[in-house]
Design an enzyme around this catalytic site. Structure first.
Site, PDB file in Angstrom:
ATOM      1  N   CYS A  41       0.830  -1.205   0.000  1.00  0.00           N
ATOM      2  CA  CYS A  41       0.000   0.000   0.000  1.00  0.00           C
ATOM      3  C   CYS A  41       0.871   1.265   0.000  1.00  0.00           C
ATOM      4  O   CYS A  41       1.819   1.371   0.781  1.00  0.00           O
ATOM      5  CB  CYS A  41      -0.905   0.002   1.229  1.00  0.00           C
ATOM      6  SG  CYS A  41      -2.044   1.412   1.273  1.00  0.00           S
ATOM      7  N   CYS A  68      -8.934  -0.751   2.298  1.00  0.00           N
ATOM      8  CA  CYS A  68      -8.302   0.530   1.998  1.00  0.00           C
ATOM      9  C   CYS A  68      -8.656   0.975   0.583  1.00  0.00           C
ATOM     10  O   CYS A  68      -8.634   0.178  -0.356  1.00  0.00           O
ATOM     11  CB  CYS A  68      -6.789   0.383   2.147  1.00  0.00           C
ATOM     12  SG  CYS A  68      -5.842   1.809   1.585  1.00  0.00           S
ATOM     13  N   CYS A  71      -5.032   1.072  -1.805  1.00  0.00           N
ATOM     14  CA  CYS A  71      -4.428  -0.143  -2.395  1.00  0.00           C
ATOM     15  C   CYS A  71      -5.460  -1.175  -2.840  1.00  0.00           C
ATOM     16  O   CYS A  71      -5.107  -2.159  -3.490  1.00  0.00           O
ATOM     17  CB  CYS A  71      -3.458  -0.782  -1.408  1.00  0.00           C
ATOM     18  SG  CYS A  71      -4.222  -1.379   0.129  1.00  0.00           S
ATOM     19  N   CYS A 318     -29.974 -15.526  -0.768  1.00  0.00           N
ATOM     20  CA  CYS A 318     -30.234 -15.748   0.650  1.00  0.00           C
ATOM     21  C   CYS A 318     -29.462 -14.764   1.524  1.00  0.00           C
ATOM     22  O   CYS A 318     -29.780 -14.601   2.705  1.00  0.00           O
ATOM     23  CB  CYS A 318     -29.910 -17.185   1.033  1.00  0.00           C
ATOM     24  SG  CYS A 318     -28.273 -17.745   0.565  1.00  0.00           S
TER      25      CYS A 318
END
Length: 359
Positions: A41, A68, A71, A318
């Site tokens: 990141c 995040c 990233c 569902c």
């Protein structure tokens, strides 16, 4: 985990250095911001005491963290790996080929890297996948009425006993029992929230589940018994169609599913599933609400059981059913996936008026 994870101090060093070697194997959760990130990141790095490391996306969601935006760890989880794509293309071109680690080395790949990449994405190694593909070819030959020895030779098995063991492990019975039987196809479908398994005949979809669902092996055994069919790896027209519809769903282009579904379940279960399919994406219902929609207000528990027996995830939604107090309740694919699907639908479909009901 599918490999020995470094200790947290080494992982933090990898996070600070944006080391790509462990990218996708481990995720960093930041307690001060409530997000989780890839190790690569580009965002400013948090202090060591504010970072917790997780092995899977599922663990991050279960810890209450959100992905995040810098990233995009979910997109990374579903991204194509050139190494994986190359080997899959080679396998598709020659599914009957016998693969060895030496073949992988000759292609310039490290066998352990390949093994980790395939286990991460599919839950099995490349060599195991190649073996299963060859077994699938053999089952197809057997289902056409060929002899066991013909199927063995076509699949490239030198040993008759090895061939019988391989088919038995995959299908739960000896190869001779496959002769002349109808054939179901099974294949993986990649999604941003994990791998799904689709099983279909030439006309309809029988199973669509997340690979980690604990009930999946039992569902496959039940399907095999109910249909009297053999199951081989490969794609049929319904699997191709549902893969395209899932792609449209996850990219936010459409929540419409038109793939034909096999008619499993009791009449009551099918009624419940019909009501589920009528819930617009972005909306939810309770089990009591499902029961009232069926004009059976005393059948909330039965509706909950029918909800749990659904084996066509997302298409029969569902995940759109909550408990009476509005909280998340059990979901075979994991509560973190249920939360993700509901938020995805609310964001992508609740305001666009996207068509969702099959014709």
């Amino acid at each position: 985990m599918l490999f020995r994870r470094p200790d947290d101090d080494h992982l933090y060093e990898a996070l600070v250095a944006r080391d790509a070697a462990l990218d996708g194997f481990v995720y960093a959760g930041v307690t001060t911001t409530g997000v989780f990130c890839r190790l690569t990141c580009p965002a400013r790095k948090p202090k060591r005491e504010h970072v917790v490391f997780y092995d899977t996306v599922a663990q991050c969601f279960e810890a209450g963290l959100r992905p995040c935006k810098r990233c995009r760890p979910l997109a990374a989880a579903g991204a194509a790996d050139p190494l994986v794509e190359d080997l899959l293309a080679r396998l598709d071109a020659r599914p009957e080929r016998r693969w060895y680690e030496a073949d992988i080395v000759r292609l310039g790949h490290d066998p352990s890297t390949v093994r980790r990449a395939f286990n991460r994405r599919f839950g099995i190694s490349f060599l195991e996948m190649a073996r299963l593909r060859r077994v699938g070819l053999a089952v197809e030959t057997l289902s056409g009425g060929a002899s066991v020895i013909e199927a063995q030779q076509e699949a490239g098995f030198a040993s008759g006993s090895g061939f019988r063991d391989a088919v038995t492990r995959l299908l739960g019975e000896a190869p001779a029992g496959m002769r002349g039987r109808p054939l179901l196809r099974a294949d993986w479908i990649e999604t941003p929230i994990g791998t799904m398994v689709a099983i279909a005949d030439d006309h309809a979809l029988h199973i669509l589940e997340f690979l980690e669902r604990t009930a999946l092996p039992a569902e496959i055994r039940k399907l095999r018994k109910a249909t009297g069919s053999a199951i081989a790896l490969g794609r049929s027209a319904p699997i191709e169609q549902i893969a395209a519809e899932l792609d449209a769903y996850f990219t936010g282009r459409s929540a419409r599913f038109e793939t034909r579904l096999a008619g499993h379940g009791t009449p009551f279960e099918r009624d419940v599933w019909r009501v589920l399919r009528a819930i617009p994406p972005g909306e939810t219902r309770s089990y009591t609400g499902i029961a009232h929609a069926l004009d059976r207000p005393d059948a909330a528990r039965a509706a909950a059981r029918a909800n749990g027996t659904n084996q066509i995830a997302i298409v029969i939604p569902c995940h759109r059913v909550l408990s009476a107090d509005g909280s998340l309740t059990g979901y075979g694919g994991g509560l973190w996936r249920k939360r993700w699907l509901l938020e995805h639908e609310k964001l992508k479909f609740s305001r666009t008026g996207a068509s969702h009901e099959p014709e």
